[in-house]
Write an enzyme that holds these catalytic residues in place. Structure first.
Site, short mmCIF file in Angstrom:
data_model
loop_
_atom_site.label_atom_id
_atom_site.label_comp_id
_atom_site.label_asym_id
_atom_site.label_seq_id
_atom_site.Cartn_x
_atom_site.Cartn_y
_atom_site.Cartn_z
N ASP A 117 0.86 -1.23 0.25
CA ASP A 117 -0.10 -0.05 -0.09
C ASP A 117 0.83 1.34 -0.05
O ASP A 117 1.59 1.53 0.87
CB ASP A 117 -0.81 -0.05 1.33
CG ASP A 117 -1.93 1.13 1.32
OD1 ASP A 117 -2.39 1.41 -0.06
OD2 ASP A 117 -2.41 1.28 2.28
N TYR A 119 1.21 5.73 -0.27
CA TYR A 119 1.01 6.99 0.36
C TYR A 119 0.98 8.14 -0.67
O TYR A 119 1.70 9.17 -0.51
CB TYR A 119 1.45 7.10 1.27
CG TYR A 119 1.37 7.91 2.89
CD1 TYR A 119 0.10 8.14 3.17
CD2 TYR A 119 2.36 8.72 3.25
CE1 TYR A 119 -0.13 8.78 3.99
CE2 TYR A 119 2.37 9.53 4.39
CZ TYR A 119 0.86 9.53 4.68
OH TYR A 119 0.64 10.67 5.71
N HIS A 124 -3.72 14.08 0.97
CA HIS A 124 -3.92 13.10 2.31
C HIS A 124 -2.80 12.92 3.20
O HIS A 124 -2.78 12.95 4.29
CB HIS A 124 -4.34 11.67 1.75
CG HIS A 124 -4.22 10.77 2.86
ND1 HIS A 124 -5.34 10.58 3.43
CD2 HIS A 124 -3.31 9.44 3.14
CE1 HIS A 124 -4.86 9.52 4.56
NE2 HIS A 124 -4.08 9.05 4.21
N ARG A 133 1.23 14.53 13.56
CA ARG A 133 2.60 15.18 13.65
C ARG A 133 2.32 16.74 13.83
O ARG A 133 2.86 17.54 12.99
CB ARG A 133 3.74 14.80 12.70
CG ARG A 133 4.11 13.33 12.80
CD ARG A 133 5.04 13.14 11.80
NE ARG A 133 5.02 13.50 10.50
CZ ARG A 133 4.27 12.94 9.75
NH1 ARG A 133 3.66 11.55 9.96
NH2 ARG A 133 3.77 13.24 8.18
N GLU A 184 -10.31 3.82 4.04
CA GLU A 184 -9.54 4.43 3.12
C GLU A 184 -9.98 4.23 1.56
O GLU A 184 -9.87 3.02 1.29
CB GLU A 184 -8.02 4.19 3.48
CG GLU A 184 -7.53 4.84 4.65
CD GLU A 184 -5.96 5.01 4.71
OE1 GLU A 184 -5.55 5.66 5.68
OE2 GLU A 184 -5.69 4.33 4.06
N GLU A 186 -9.34 3.88 -2.05
CA GLU A 186 -8.14 3.82 -2.99
C GLU A 186 -8.49 3.15 -4.21
O GLU A 186 -9.44 2.30 -4.28
CB GLU A 186 -7.09 2.90 -2.05
CG GLU A 186 -6.81 3.55 -0.71
CD GLU A 186 -5.55 2.98 0.05
OE1 GLU A 186 -4.59 2.21 -0.63
OE2 GLU A 186 -5.40 3.27 1.29
N ASP A 218 -8.90 0.25 2.25
CA ASP A 218 -7.79 -0.17 3.35
C ASP A 218 -8.33 0.34 4.70
O ASP A 218 -8.04 1.35 5.11
CB ASP A 218 -6.63 0.72 3.02
CG ASP A 218 -5.53 0.42 3.78
OD1 ASP A 218 -5.34 -0.86 4.62
OD2 ASP A 218 -4.56 1.28 4.10
N ARG A 222 -7.05 3.59 13.60
CA ARG A 222 -6.42 4.82 13.72
C ARG A 222 -5.52 4.84 15.09
O ARG A 222 -4.64 5.59 15.14
CB ARG A 222 -7.08 6.15 13.55
CG ARG A 222 -7.71 6.11 12.02
CD ARG A 222 -6.64 6.08 11.06
NE ARG A 222 -7.30 6.46 9.49
CZ ARG A 222 -6.64 6.60 8.39
NH1 ARG A 222 -5.31 5.93 8.53
NH2 ARG A 222 -7.12 6.56 7.57
N GLN A 225 -2.69 2.62 14.93
CA GLN A 225 -1.79 2.93 13.85
C GLN A 225 -0.97 4.17 14.66
O GLN A 225 0.28 4.17 14.45
CB GLN A 225 -2.71 3.59 12.71
CG GLN A 225 -1.64 4.24 11.76
CD GLN A 225 -2.35 4.86 10.41
OE1 GLN A 225 -3.54 4.97 10.46
NE2 GLN A 225 -1.72 5.46 9.53
N LYS A 238 -3.32 -1.75 10.50
CA LYS A 238 -3.81 -1.90 8.74
C LYS A 238 -4.10 -3.26 8.22
O LYS A 238 -4.79 -3.44 7.37
CB LYS A 238 -2.68 -1.23 7.98
CG LYS A 238 -2.60 0.29 8.05
CD LYS A 238 -3.45 1.20 7.52
CE LYS A 238 -3.16 2.66 7.25
NZ LYS A 238 -3.99 3.35 6.41
N THR A 242 -8.32 -5.88 4.25
CA THR A 242 -8.43 -4.86 3.15
C THR A 242 -9.51 -5.42 1.97
O THR A 242 -9.34 -6.47 1.77
CB THR A 242 -7.00 -4.76 2.28
OG1 THR A 242 -6.04 -4.22 3.43
CG2 THR A 242 -7.06 -3.91 1.14
N GLU A 343 -9.76 12.25 8.01
CA GLU A 343 -9.61 13.76 7.28
C GLU A 343 -10.98 14.58 7.26
O GLU A 343 -11.02 15.56 7.81
CB GLU A 343 -9.15 13.52 5.97
CG GLU A 343 -7.89 13.06 5.64
CD GLU A 343 -7.45 12.69 4.41
OE1 GLU A 343 -7.13 13.53 3.58
OE2 GLU A 343 -7.85 11.57 3.99
#
Length: 386
Positions: A117, A119, A124, A133, A184, A186, A218, A222, A225, A238, A242, A343
């Site tokens: 997977d 990124y 995103h 962060r 997610e 994708e 996916d 969280r 994670q 994760k 999937t 998000e």
């Protein structure tokens, strides 16, 4: 150009639909007879490919043997199907090979060899960086603009659309059911032809190895994670599930959807350089409990699928038939274009037990309309009790 350009199907309801002869997605399906077979969708019907061609590779209970044969067979098979579905003189022979799509179930279309997977959405990665962060000067990791960042997932937990997903447990830092289960949206890219170990695959060989595209969810825990991802990245947050569509859209069906990338700064190194158009205009919808909550545009994605493949093999890692690699969450610039609840709700709302997630997508087709990718559905089950 697709071999379907200008063709008109004799299949009732196919012309102008999302499953006209410019699409022709493939799946492994099972009907009342109980024997899985390779099917091609046209309109609201499924064509038995093995009975059409007589080639044993098309009668296997997996797309794997067909995928392994490579792009020459992919192209000739597609041309044969288009001819069979557009030549009125062949209707009497071909029509008995069609079954209503409502009468079959799509299985996991191939045995997943490896799952990676990426990124690759700048929006995103920026959004998540700011949330995970908040004190960082740059929300993007240092290497993000120089290479497609990714991680290895678990091939054994890739499941077909319609499979329920049980709420996972993990450390967050106490051990227990995740309280922040996310989706997610994708795209997944399906590798057919393998490569030689030790020999990198250049971006120019993308279509020599990748057969097609599938929608992919996916699922992500969280809180797990966030606790585990430094220093080595996602793992148990994760790897529990999937989901992919049972229907694989051939790359050949997406020729009309090719668009330039949104721009890469700094320019990528030579082994990641691509000829434009290298992106794809795929419009995605995220539906939670019947409500469309977001419409992520894949055309906004920074790194192309050809660059992902080249980076994946840049150290000599080999490709195998059935390898699956994903784009990472698709997000655009607008608030209603993000591909995850993290998000969308800024980490304040996630999926409750019983929630049903549906991913849908469409893209421009060669006949002037839009093709409809196979959707991905999944319902959240409660965590196992002690």
């Amino acid at each position: 150009m697709s071999s379907a350009a200008g063709a008109v199907s004799w299949v009732e309801g196919a012309s102008g639909s999302g499953h006209d002869v410019d699409h022709l997605p493939m799946a492994v399906v099972v009907g009342a007879g109980g024997t899985p077979y390779v099917g091609v969708r046209v309109g609201d019907l499924v064509l038995d490919l093995g009975r059409l061609t007589g080639d044993p590779v098309h009668a296997a209970p997996s797309l794997g043997p067909f995928l392994a044969r490579g792009p020459a067979l992919w192209a000739s098979t597609r041309a044969s199907v288009v001819e069979a579905l557009t030549d009125p003189g062949r209707r009497a022979r071909v029509e008995p090979l069609l079954a209503p799509v409502a009468d079959v179930a799509a299985l996991l279309p191939f045995e997943v060899a490896d799952y990676v997977d990426f990124y690759c959405s700048r929006q995103h990665a920026t959004n998540v960086g700011r949330l995970f962060r908040p004190d960082a000067a740059d929300p993007l990791p240092e290497a993000w603009r120089r290479l497609p960042i990714g991680y290895h997932g678990r091939a054994g937990t890739v499941v077909v659309s319609g499979t329920d997903v049980r709420r996972p447990r993990g450390q967050r830092p106490s051990y227990g059911p995740t309280e922040e289960l996310d989706l997610e949206a994708e795209l997944g890219f399906v590798v057919g032809a393998p490569s030689v170990h030790g020999t990198p695959v250049p971006t120019t060989a993308f279509r020599d190895h990748v057969f097609g595209v599938t929608l992919l969810n996916d699922w992500s825990a969280r809180d797990v994670q966030a606790f585990e991802y430094r220093p080595l990245g996602p793992f148990l947050g994760k790897s529990f599930a999937t989901s992919i569509s049972g229907w694989v859209t051939p790359l050949a069906a997406l020729e009309a959807a090719r668009v330039p990338l949104p721009g890469q700064d700094p320019p990528p190194p030579a082994h990641l350089a691509v000829a434009e158009p290298a992106g794809y205009d795929v419009a995605v919808e995220v539906v939670v409990d019947g409500e469309v909550v977001s419409r992520p545009p894949y055309a906004a994605t920074y790194w192309s699928p050809a660059q992902m493949l080249a980076h994946l093999t840049a150290n000599g890692a080999s490709l195998r038939t059935g390898d699956l690699y994903a784009s990472g969450t698709i997000s655009g610039d607008a608030p209603d274009q993000v591909g995850s609840l993290l998000e969308l709700h800024r980490g304040e709302r996630f999926l409750p037990d019983g929630a049903e997630v549906v991913l849908r997508a469409s893209a421009p087709g060669a006949l002037g309309g839009r093709i409809t990718l196979g959707e991905v559905t999944g319902r959240v089950l409660p965590a196992l009790t002690d």
